[in-house]
Design an enzyme around this catalytic site. Sequence first.
Site, PDB file in Angstrom:
ATOM      1  N   ASP A 126      -4.815  60.904  15.586  1.00  0.00           N
ATOM      2  CA  ASP A 126      -3.192  60.181  15.784  1.00  0.00           C
ATOM      3  C   ASP A 126      -3.186  59.181  17.503  1.00  0.00           C
ATOM      4  OD1 ASP A 126      -0.031  60.693  15.261  1.00  0.00           O
ATOM      5  OD2 ASP A 126       0.156  61.916  17.363  1.00  0.00           O
TER       6      ASP A 126
ATOM      7  N   HIS B 109      -7.270  50.461  21.200  1.00  0.00           N
ATOM      8  CA  HIS B 109      -7.791  52.256  21.759  1.00  0.00           C
ATOM      9  C   HIS B 109      -8.715  52.843  20.743  1.00  0.00           C
ATOM     10  CE1 HIS B 109      -5.023  50.195  18.847  1.00  0.00           C
ATOM     11  NE2 HIS B 109      -4.363  51.057  18.712  1.00  0.00           N
TER      12      HIS B 109
ATOM     13  N   SER C 288      -3.695  58.526   5.776  1.00  0.00           N
ATOM     14  CA  SER C 288      -3.055  57.562   4.842  1.00  0.00           C
ATOM     15  C   SER C 288      -2.919  55.808   5.342  1.00  0.00           C
ATOM     16  CB  SER C 288      -1.761  58.821   4.370  1.00  0.00           C
ATOM     17  OG  SER C 288      -0.867  58.171   6.173  1.00  0.00           O
TER      18      SER C 288
ATOM     19  N   GLU D 207       1.880  66.919  10.031  1.00  0.00           N
ATOM     20  CA  GLU D 207       1.943  66.218  11.797  1.00  0.00           C
ATOM     21  C   GLU D 207       2.898  67.438  11.949  1.00  0.00           C
ATOM     22  OE1 GLU D 207       1.962  62.437  12.764  1.00  0.00           O
ATOM     23  OE2 GLU D 207       0.151  62.220  11.150  1.00  0.00           O
TER      24      GLU D 207
ATOM     25  N   PHE E 254      -1.531  45.961  11.541  1.00  0.00           N
ATOM     26  CA  PHE E 254      -0.957  47.205  11.388  1.00  0.00           C
ATOM     27  C   PHE E 254       0.184  47.442  12.477  1.00  0.00           C
ATOM     28  CE2 PHE E 254      -2.042  50.836  12.211  1.00  0.00           C
ATOM     29  CZ  PHE E 254      -3.016  50.925  12.478  1.00  0.00           C
ATOM     30  N   GLY E 255       1.335  48.332  12.200  1.00  0.00           N
ATOM     31  CA  GLY E 255       1.971  48.783  13.058  1.00  0.00           C
ATOM     32  C   GLY E 255       2.963  47.403  13.585  1.00  0.00           C
TER      33      GLY E 255
ATOM     34  N   LYS F 257     -10.200  42.998  17.838  1.00  0.00           N
ATOM     35  CA  LYS F 257      -9.093  44.375  17.189  1.00  0.00           C
ATOM     36  C   LYS F 257     -10.293  45.394  18.480  1.00  0.00           C
ATOM     37  CE  LYS F 257      -6.177  47.439  16.432  1.00  0.00           C
ATOM     38  NZ  LYS F 257      -5.183  47.770  15.157  1.00  0.00           N
TER      39      LYS F 257
END
Length: 188
Positions: free
Chosen positions: A65, A168, A8, A36, A140-141, A163
């Site tokens: 995730d 990760h 999303s 989730e 983001f985040g 990035k």
Amino acid sequence: MKLGLVTSNRHKLEEYRHGLSLLGIEVEHLDADCDEIQADTLQEVVLACIRQLREAGHRNFMLDDSGLFVPSLNGFPGVYSAYVMQTIGCQGMLRLLEGLDRRARFECCIGVCSDELGDFTVTGMAPGRIVHEERGSGGFGYDPIFAPEGQELTFAEMGMTEKNERSHRGKAMALLAAELRRRMEGRA
Ligand code: ITT
């Protein structure tokens, strides 16, 4: 090869399109949803989503995730990263870390569902630290408060190429492409 991506989050979609096109994989957004589950590990969440989507008839897709793990907070927010972002955000994380060791890592678990190649997961990790204030407008985040190891810039101050080279998710994408190649060669 083409894979659907269930997410999303449009930033994730862009990161996958950018990173995997360099590895010869085309990414298409798959408009599907899974509930989730609350679990102890990213991998359990990913495998539960794959099971749900497989039962709903979807194939040839991937999802991830991801989470931020801070050892001085016993791994928090970890699997609760989305909830913590929605509730206290980057500013709340900065407050929690006052006076504590700022080392942190991002983890990204990607799961693939494929009838031809089987279902599997790969996990990429990016060690780094939580900086002292939000910096940058990209990504983001938690990107504005996370600087990967050996870097002064936060992920939010980097372009997508930079990035992806250090993140990760970028590392998980490289493992994903290698595992797909291995499985395709095994089939030939
Ligand atoms: P999905 O629909 O793909 O699940 P999401 O944004 O909810 O999108 P996750 O559950 O994987 O993604 O991520 C949990 C939280 O961790 C998410 O809300 C972000 O705030 C944060 N996060 C994940 N990957 C990140 C990254 O690359 N940089 C910064 N924050 C990240």
